[in-house]
Motif scaffolding. Structure first.
Motif, PDB file in Angstrom:
ATOM      1  N   GLU B 297       0.893  -1.105   0.089  1.00 15.70           N
ATOM      2  CA  GLU B 297      -0.270  -0.025   0.083  1.00 15.70           C
ATOM      3  C   GLU B 297       1.189   1.226  -0.129  1.00 15.70           C
ATOM      4  O   GLU B 297       0.254   2.220  -0.049  1.00 15.70           O
ATOM      5  CB  GLU B 297      -0.825   0.083   0.630  1.00 15.70           C
ATOM      6  CG  GLU B 297      -0.589   0.010   2.145  1.00 15.70           C
ATOM      7  CD  GLU B 297       0.055  -1.361   2.831  1.00 15.70           C
ATOM      8  OE1 GLU B 297       0.297  -2.369   2.143  1.00 15.70           O
ATOM      9  OE2 GLU B 297      -0.294  -1.337   4.404  1.00 15.70           O
ATOM     10  N   CYS B 298       2.229   1.208   0.370  1.00 17.23           N
ATOM     11  CA  CYS B 298       3.117   2.404  -0.127  1.00 17.23           C
ATOM     12  C   CYS B 298       3.855   2.547  -0.728  1.00 17.23           C
ATOM     13  O   CYS B 298       4.580   3.505  -0.998  1.00 17.23           O
ATOM     14  CB  CYS B 298       4.057   2.110   1.312  1.00 17.23           C
ATOM     15  SG  CYS B 298       2.281   2.501   3.029  1.00 17.23           S
ATOM     16  N   SER B 299       4.002   1.093  -1.565  1.00 18.80           N
ATOM     17  CA  SER B 299       5.212   0.880  -2.439  1.00 18.80           C
ATOM     18  C   SER B 299       4.900   1.810  -4.066  1.00 18.80           C
ATOM     19  O   SER B 299       6.103   2.243  -3.560  1.00 18.80           O
ATOM     20  CB  SER B 299       5.155  -0.548  -2.834  1.00 18.80           C
ATOM     21  OG  SER B 299       5.604  -0.745  -3.922  1.00 18.80           O
ATOM     22  N   GLU B 300       3.881   2.665  -4.573  1.00 14.96           N
ATOM     23  CA  GLU B 300       4.008   3.623  -5.211  1.00 14.96           C
ATOM     24  C   GLU B 300       3.827   4.589  -4.944  1.00 14.96           C
ATOM     25  O   GLU B 300       3.368   5.834  -5.940  1.00 14.96           O
ATOM     26  CB  GLU B 300       3.074   2.606  -6.355  1.00 14.96           C
ATOM     27  CG  GLU B 300       2.950   1.452  -6.772  1.00 14.96           C
ATOM     28  CD  GLU B 300       4.019   1.114  -7.544  1.00 14.96           C
ATOM     29  OE1 GLU B 300       4.479   1.868  -8.116  1.00 14.96           O
ATOM     30  OE2 GLU B 300       5.226  -0.221  -7.636  1.00 14.96           O
ATOM     31  N   SER B 301       3.432   4.958  -3.354  1.00 14.95           N
ATOM     32  CA  SER B 301       2.530   6.016  -2.811  1.00 14.95           C
ATOM     33  C   SER B 301       3.831   7.180  -2.973  1.00 14.95           C
ATOM     34  O   SER B 301       3.879   7.898  -3.159  1.00 14.95           O
ATOM     35  CB  SER B 301       2.023   6.185  -2.620  1.00 14.95           C
ATOM     36  OG  SER B 301       1.775   4.774  -1.215  1.00 14.95           O
ATOM     37  N   VAL B 302       4.540   6.433  -1.372  1.00 16.98           N
ATOM     38  CA  VAL B 302       5.559   7.498  -0.425  1.00 16.98           C
ATOM     39  C   VAL B 302       6.603   7.844  -1.542  1.00 16.98           C
ATOM     40  O   VAL B 302       7.604   7.069  -1.954  1.00 16.98           O
ATOM     41  CB  VAL B 302       6.267   6.539   0.232  1.00 16.98           C
ATOM     42  CG1 VAL B 302       6.636   7.394   1.028  1.00 16.98           C
ATOM     43  CG2 VAL B 302       4.660   6.381   1.381  1.00 16.98           C
ATOM     44  N   PRO B 303       6.383   9.238  -1.750  1.00 17.59           N
ATOM     45  CA  PRO B 303       7.912   9.689  -2.751  1.00 17.59           C
ATOM     46  C   PRO B 303       9.381  10.103  -1.413  1.00 17.59           C
ATOM     47  O   PRO B 303       8.912  10.487  -0.214  1.00 17.59           O
ATOM     48  CB  PRO B 303       7.712  11.726  -2.796  1.00 17.59           C
ATOM     49  CG  PRO B 303       6.462  11.524  -2.485  1.00 17.59           C
ATOM     50  CD  PRO B 303       5.472  10.012  -1.170  1.00 17.59           C
ATOM     51  N   LEU B 304       9.956   8.914  -1.694  1.00 19.85           N
ATOM     52  CA  LEU B 304      11.508   8.763  -1.339  1.00 19.85           C
ATOM     53  C   LEU B 304      12.480   9.155  -2.226  1.00 19.85           C
ATOM     54  O   LEU B 304      12.788   8.786  -3.180  1.00 19.85           O
ATOM     55  CB  LEU B 304      11.532   7.101  -0.663  1.00 19.85           C
ATOM     56  CG  LEU B 304      12.392   6.705  -0.186  1.00 19.85           C
ATOM     57  CD1 LEU B 304      13.193   7.222   1.443  1.00 19.85           C
ATOM     58  CD2 LEU B 304      12.446   4.925  -0.671  1.00 19.85           C
ATOM     59  N   PHE B 305      13.492   9.992  -1.496  1.00 21.84           N
ATOM     60  CA  PHE B 305      14.977  10.612  -1.697  1.00 21.84           C
ATOM     61  C   PHE B 305      15.773   9.668  -0.566  1.00 21.84           C
ATOM     62  O   PHE B 305      15.800   9.735   0.612  1.00 21.84           O
ATOM     63  CB  PHE B 305      15.100  12.275  -1.449  1.00 21.84           C
ATOM     64  CG  PHE B 305      14.267  12.718  -2.508  1.00 21.84           C
ATOM     65  CD1 PHE B 305      14.824  13.085  -3.389  1.00 21.84           C
ATOM     66  CD2 PHE B 305      13.140  13.094  -2.108  1.00 21.84           C
ATOM     67  CE1 PHE B 305      14.180  13.845  -4.606  1.00 21.84           C
ATOM     68  CE2 PHE B 305      13.029  14.035  -2.713  1.00 21.84           C
ATOM     69  CZ  PHE B 305      13.172  14.194  -4.634  1.00 21.84           C
ATOM     70  N   SER B 306      17.039   8.985  -1.154  1.00 23.94           N
ATOM     71  CA  SER B 306      17.725   8.322  -0.675  1.00 23.94           C
ATOM     72  C   SER B 306      18.487   8.843  -0.765  1.00 23.94           C
ATOM     73  O   SER B 306      19.218   9.178  -2.097  1.00 23.94           O
ATOM     74  CB  SER B 306      17.711   6.359  -0.339  1.00 23.94           C
ATOM     75  OG  SER B 306      17.854   5.963  -1.413  1.00 23.94           O
ATOM     76  N   PHE B 307      20.516   8.737  -0.002  1.00 26.99           N
ATOM     77  CA  PHE B 307      21.365   9.522  -0.041  1.00 26.99           C
ATOM     78  C   PHE B 307      22.485   8.527   0.554  1.00 26.99           C
ATOM     79  O   PHE B 307      22.187   7.871   1.167  1.00 26.99           O
ATOM     80  CB  PHE B 307      21.705  11.061   0.912  1.00 26.99           C
ATOM     81  CG  PHE B 307      20.085  11.228   0.338  1.00 26.99           C
ATOM     82  CD1 PHE B 307      20.424  12.288  -0.698  1.00 26.99           C
ATOM     83  CD2 PHE B 307      19.612  12.129   1.395  1.00 26.99           C
ATOM     84  CE1 PHE B 307      19.390  13.265  -0.903  1.00 26.99           C
ATOM     85  CE2 PHE B 307      17.586  12.814   0.706  1.00 26.99           C
ATOM     86  CZ  PHE B 307      18.412  13.306   0.404  1.00 26.99           C
ATOM     87  N   HIS B 308      23.617   8.742   0.253  1.00 27.00           N
ATOM     88  CA  HIS B 308      24.592   8.220   0.415  1.00 27.00           C
ATOM     89  C   HIS B 308      25.604   9.107  -0.324  1.00 27.00           C
ATOM     90  O   HIS B 308      26.063   9.765  -1.151  1.00 27.00           O
ATOM     91  CB  HIS B 308      24.645   6.070  -0.849  1.00 27.00           C
ATOM     92  CG  HIS B 308      25.664   5.725   0.300  1.00 27.00           C
ATOM     93  ND1 HIS B 308      26.515   5.775   1.333  1.00 27.00           N
ATOM     94  CD2 HIS B 308      26.052   3.794  -0.666  1.00 27.00           C
ATOM     95  CE1 HIS B 308      27.406   4.731   1.376  1.00 27.00           C
ATOM     96  NE2 HIS B 308      27.300   4.321   0.362  1.00 27.00           N
ATOM     97  N   SER B 309      26.823   8.303   0.427  1.00 28.87           N
ATOM     98  CA  SER B 309      28.539   9.328  -0.426  1.00 28.87           C
ATOM     99  C   SER B 309      29.183   8.868  -0.012  1.00 28.87           C
ATOM    100  O   SER B 309      29.021   6.855   0.446  1.00 28.87           O
ATOM    101  CB  SER B 309      28.304   9.930   1.618  1.00 28.87           C
ATOM    102  OG  SER B 309      29.803  10.868   1.801  1.00 28.87           O
ATOM    103  N   LEU B 310      30.234   9.078  -0.538  1.00 31.36           N
ATOM    104  CA  LEU B 310      32.051   8.907  -0.487  1.00 31.36           C
ATOM    105  C   LEU B 310      32.308   8.829   1.316  1.00 31.36           C
ATOM    106  O   LEU B 310      33.778   8.034   1.013  1.00 31.36           O
ATOM    107  CB  LEU B 310      32.991   9.140  -1.388  1.00 31.36           C
ATOM    108  CG  LEU B 310      32.584   9.026  -2.807  1.00 31.36           C
ATOM    109  CD1 LEU B 310      33.199   9.836  -3.664  1.00 31.36           C
ATOM    110  CD2 LEU B 310      32.668   7.318  -2.893  1.00 31.36           C
ATOM    111  N   SER B 311      32.259  10.097   1.295  1.00 33.87           N
ATOM    112  CA  SER B 311      32.958  10.306   3.152  1.00 33.87           C
ATOM    113  C   SER B 311      32.762   9.061   4.261  1.00 33.87           C
ATOM    114  O   SER B 311      33.490   9.070   4.655  1.00 33.87           O
ATOM    115  CB  SER B 311      31.772  11.006   3.421  1.00 33.87           C
ATOM    116  OG  SER B 311      32.503  12.607   1.972  1.00 33.87           O
TER     117      SER B 311
END
Lengths: 493, 493
Positions: B297-311
């Motif tokens: 019920e969330c898979s196509e609806s919740v707008p998600l940004f995820s972040f990753h880094s070299l640091s």
């Protein structure tokens, strides 16, 4: 109580779309990478894949000053120093470092060690204003260039000139009434950043009839008009040599600007990223700092930020995101806030910081790397000069096109005549006439319409870099000429 | 007509000071590089020069997650690939490239060529969302990690995670009524950026009694309180593993957050830069993306940004300024505006972009570089785990200190007891009690007071990385213990 706040932005049935975004982001425009270059990118991708049908087999990206993407050679010394730094660490030398040291000139290894010994580990965050060694190299360059002292404490190393300019504009724009004077035509970083910060861009026009010169009368007209509308004008930005207009300002013009800022109480932003791109010996580059220091009544009073970059000059190291900002007459309280701002981003790429130092202190006569450095620098410089002349002559020989030959920078900004028939046709498409002209092109050169930089009402231009490789210039000229002749035959002048 | 606007900001007798700056810049705080680290930097400089008198002969900077500045070795494979790229250009190979190719494993040269063949010339601007090769490598990493598909078209390569987070927050904060939920304690990039954008930080507290867990009740309390004050809450940021708190969220906690965002119509920002820094096998890392995809019920609806880094991770390549952002359920109209925003900055450092690809697709078993890569990765990982345990045990054995042992990230966030005597003494100095405690320290460890991250009223903490070299840990512990014992003897508990 704001009722709207109590409702969620989204529900399961809704989608989060641009309507809900920061309106300043929606308004901001950056044509150098806007709709036309994006479309050209798709065409280039189609050509690569062999799909679609186009009357040419490649696209030349003359929309952006990106020399190495157009086969400009990097300068070897800088690259060798960075390869040594890549193989170095705080914990000692990697096994291979010693092996590559033997391949390279001695001054390469010495320079790499100088960075390492002053916090220039390229894998670690540096101080937010940048590594000391490079700031010292920048300060020495500026004092040699200007004949006035410069201090590493007045230098910030930045992610290209863009980051410095954006941070200063953000600091200046205290409310939506604050205005910043910018040239028209301008480089759209200025208009975009002022829009993002919800400030007011106050336009002053460069004089195309006088080879894009700045006029004091026009500055006075512009500030009076803005103040009359209630704008709190706080700063003035100058791009010298000009982008997109390619002019080098005379010493007198620079003096006028500085006195104007002094009289009007403005902070001065001098974008000098093309300071080594000057092609006319009668129009040498004068830095705003040196001219400022030479005017006793302004020397200690006008707050000046000047900006330089790795991306231009004969380096063209755009992908590094390296640059510097020098602060002159900037109060300690302002510096502290700019340092805090820089610290939120942590620091600029440390490899880029090292290269900024090298740009300012390249190999000198007598150094092992000097002969090759000098050969590479000179070859790029002479070639740019030839290309500028050749393209500008070609534009001036086309029907409906006229072009001020550039004395600096990397761009031509030819004026194009668009008949009322052509303007009506554009209006039907809902496009600016020059945007429609540029997007209609069936040649293989991607350029940016003048409306992306600003231009006097009723005039039309486009910006074209003179960076395409020399062997491509003739073909490019033929292609643009054929388009232009057909256009004039269709729409008239 | 605004009268004030008609007067110049400056006159010859005036100086441009912080009073005139953007008030949001004045308000923003970033303690990780604030007053205490700046003072520690001065002390380190004094010690280097042999001036001043201090009861120690070095300073250890445990204020910031900057592994290579504390002698963590870079991973050789990444550095070798970048060395080859430094000696490559669009126009052909430099003379030395072939020579260093012979020194390096074959997979190094192959990888460098893969970047070169897909627009990864490190001296040229790339597309503003980043070079294709690295975006493909990121997408493969994510799909392998999660078991759900990922696309290079959903990836932006950014200047560290920071740039992506800042750009998304700037886009979200449409007006001064918009709120973004952030954890307390938090990494101060969030509070600083929300302040710069003139938005509202909506605090939800992590539960120190339950090893800094997130609680659904607390999220509900927080959003209700904010909405009750008229705040238009639009997004929620989570840092997992936690910074500064070091906890790894359980799958159940993540599910709760996602369902909460779905119910409340929030955009979700998942800061996952410590995803490989997990030290407790019973608390593995789950990505928000994978959990989102597992809830129909969330898979196509919740707008998600995820972040990753070299640091972070085992690379610690902070000085590169490289990272990525993945967009899930983000509308095309929003993506276009984020691309435009990125284009105003042109692009992230291209060498950093290449390294992001390598981080996501490091050498694999069977590759020539794998044994050394694996040895280096494992050695750093095991050492971090030992240091976390050792420092956390030490803190728990000191009077007036208690510390949740971290299951992830790079930080300890010990709680310190500050008596009312100590609090009164701080008040007399005009400082937060923990800031006063940290700045009074006479040990040689630079840490950041908990007030820089936020903490429950009446509790006090500091953040200390567990990055100091293993050989320094015993001395560091002795020094902190001596300070702490003296403090408790002076001010009581």
């Amino acid at each position: 109580m704001v009722l709207r706040a109590a409702r969620p932005l989204l529900s399961r049935a809704q989608t989060w779309t641009a309507d809900a975004l920061n309106p300043q982001l929606l308004k901001a425009q950056y044509a150098v990478r806007g709709a036309i270059p994006l479309r050209a990118g798709q065409i280039a991708e189609d050509l690569r894949k062999g799909v679609g049908s186009y009357p040419f087999d490649k696209v030349v990206f003359a929309n952006i000053g990106n020399p190495q993407s157009l086969r400009q050679e990097p300068i070897t010394f800088f690259r060798q120093v960075l390869s040594v730094l890549e193989l170095s660490s705080n914990a000692g030398n990697h096994e291979h470092r010693k092996q590559i040291e033997n391949l390279f000139p001695k001054d390469v290894v010495e320079r790499a060690d100088a960075y390492l010994q002053s916090g220039g580990l390229i894998g670690a965050y540096s101080d937010s204003n940048g590594i000391r060694q490079s700031r010292e190299e920048v300060a020495r360059y500026i004092s040699d260039r200007d004949g006035y002292p410069a201090s590493p404490d007045d230098i910030f190393l930045t992610a290209g000139a863009s980051e410095g300019i954006a941070n200063v504009l953000e600091a200046l724009i205290a409310n939506d009434n604050v205005g910043v004077m910018i040239p028209i035509p301008q480089y759209p970083l200025y208009s975009a950043t002022i829009t993002l910060c919800n400030g007011r861009a106050v336009h002053y026009y460069l004089d195309e009839e006088n080879a894009w010169d700045m006029s004091l009368d026009e500055l006075k007209r512009s500030i009076a008009a803005a103040r009359n509308e209630g704008t709190d004008v706080r700063a003035l930005a100058v791009i010298n040599p000009g982008n997109p207009t390619g002019q080098c300002l005379s010493r007198e013009a620079i003096e006028n600007v500085i006195r104007f800022c002094n009289d009007e109480g403005l902070v001065l932003l001098a974008d000098e990223v093309y300071q080594t791109n000057t092609y006319d010996a009668t129009r040498p580059f004068f830095s705003f700092k040196s001219v400022l220091r030479s005017i006793p009544e302004c020397s200690e009073s006008v707050p000046l930020f000047s900006f330089h970059s790795l991306s231009k000059g004969m380096l063209g190291e755009c992908g590094r995101r390296g640059g510097y900002m020098e602060m002159t007459n900037i109060d300690q309280s302002v510096r502290e806030n700019l340092l805090k701002r820089a610290s939120i981003n942590l620091c600029a790429s440390v490899a880029g910081q090292a290269m900024v130092g090298m740009m300012c202190q390249p190999p000198k006569p007598g150094d092992e790397s000097y002969p090759l450095y000098n050969e590479q620098f000179t070859a790029t410089f002479e070639s740019l000069k030839r290309r500028a002349q050749k393209l500008s002559d070609a534009f001036n020989s086309m029907p409906g096109v006229s072009c001020i030959p550039p004395t600096g920078a990397m761009y031509l900004f030819p004026r194009i005549e668009l008949s009322s028939t052509a303007q009506d046709a554009a209006a039907k498409k809902g496009l600016a006439p020059d945007a429609w002209s540029c997007s209609s092109r069936r040649d293989w050169c991607c350029v940016v319409p003048g409306s992306g930089f600003g231009q006097r009402e009723g005039t039309f231009h486009f910006r074209c870099t003179f960076l395409p490789p020399e062997e491509d210039i003739d073909g490019l000229v033929d292609s643009i000429r054929a388009f232009q002749e057909k256009w004039v035959a269709t729409y008239g002048l």
